[in-house]
Design a protein around this motif. Structure first.
Motif, mmCIF file in Angstrom:
data_model
loop_
_atom_site.group_PDB
_atom_site.id
_atom_site.type_symbol
_atom_site.label_atom_id
_atom_site.label_comp_id
_atom_site.label_asym_id
_atom_site.label_seq_id
_atom_site.Cartn_x
_atom_site.Cartn_y
_atom_site.Cartn_z
ATOM 1 N N LYS A 3 17.224 -19.230 -1.930
ATOM 2 C CA LYS A 3 16.420 -18.210 -2.466
ATOM 3 C C LYS A 3 16.677 -17.886 -4.125
ATOM 4 O O LYS A 3 15.742 -17.661 -4.739
ATOM 5 C CB LYS A 3 16.676 -16.836 -1.623
ATOM 6 N N CYS A 7 13.944 -17.907 -7.155
ATOM 7 C CA CYS A 7 13.838 -16.911 -7.933
ATOM 8 C C CYS A 7 13.859 -17.439 -9.507
ATOM 9 O O CYS A 7 12.970 -17.198 -10.242
ATOM 10 C CB CYS A 7 14.494 -15.900 -7.949
ATOM 11 N N TYR A 86 9.869 -16.315 2.677
ATOM 12 C CA TYR A 86 9.573 -14.837 2.396
ATOM 13 C C TYR A 86 9.448 -14.250 3.825
ATOM 14 O O TYR A 86 8.918 -14.924 4.853
ATOM 15 C CB TYR A 86 8.359 -14.678 1.606
ATOM 16 N N ASP A 115 9.345 -11.784 -4.943
ATOM 17 C CA ASP A 115 10.629 -11.649 -5.517
ATOM 18 C C ASP A 115 11.285 -10.374 -5.620
ATOM 19 O O ASP A 115 12.398 -10.072 -5.369
ATOM 20 C CB ASP A 115 10.848 -12.611 -6.593
ATOM 21 N N TYR A 119 14.693 -9.077 -3.715
ATOM 22 C CA TYR A 119 15.759 -8.525 -4.303
ATOM 23 C C TYR A 119 16.018 -7.143 -3.935
ATOM 24 O O TYR A 119 17.064 -6.858 -3.763
ATOM 25 C CB TYR A 119 15.442 -8.864 -6.020
#
Length: 130
Positions: A3, A7, A86, A115, A119
């Motif tokens: 992941k 990003c 996601y 993203d 996060y």
């Protein structure tokens, strides 16, 4: 780890695309909207198939359109393989957000939204950033 790499790839692509198409400043592209007559697909769990050329066509000329189309195709190529990573709720929410706002860079804004939500969720479980 995968992941974080995704990003990072999106970040590299965003900065690399800006430098590759310096003839149209990124800020100019960020300030433009999709024409009202352009129909966007409804949010779904599958990867969105936005009409890139229609989304990017503006009254500001071919340079802007071509830069936008190139950026968006590059971003879609990076985002699509990572789509399944996601959360489903984030996919729907972010698609709703970008199609509501209607900025011409749909894939760029979709990737940023996804993203950011991932996060923010990570921060909730790692409040010290570790």
């Amino acid at each position: 780890m995968k992941k974080i790499i995704t990003c990072a790839l999106l970040g590299v692509l965003a900065t690399g695309a800006s430098m590759a198409h310096a003839e149209v400043p990124e800020g100019e592209l960020d300030s433009l909207y999709i024409r009202p007559e352009v129909k966007l697909p409804a949010p779904a769990l599958t990867f969105p198939n936005y009409p890139i050329v229609d989304d990017c066509t503006t009254e500001f000329g071919d340079d802007v359109t071509n830069a936008c189309v190139t950026h968006e195709k590059e971003r879609a190529l990076v985002l699509q393989p990572a789509w399944d990573e996601y959360q489903d709720s984030d996919k729907i929410t972010c698609q709703e957000d970008v199609t509501h706002v209607r900025h011409i860079q749909l894939y760029k804004n979709l990737a940023y939204c996804l993203d950011k939500r991932r996060y923010d969720a990570w921060l909730k479980t790692h409040p010290n950033g570790k």
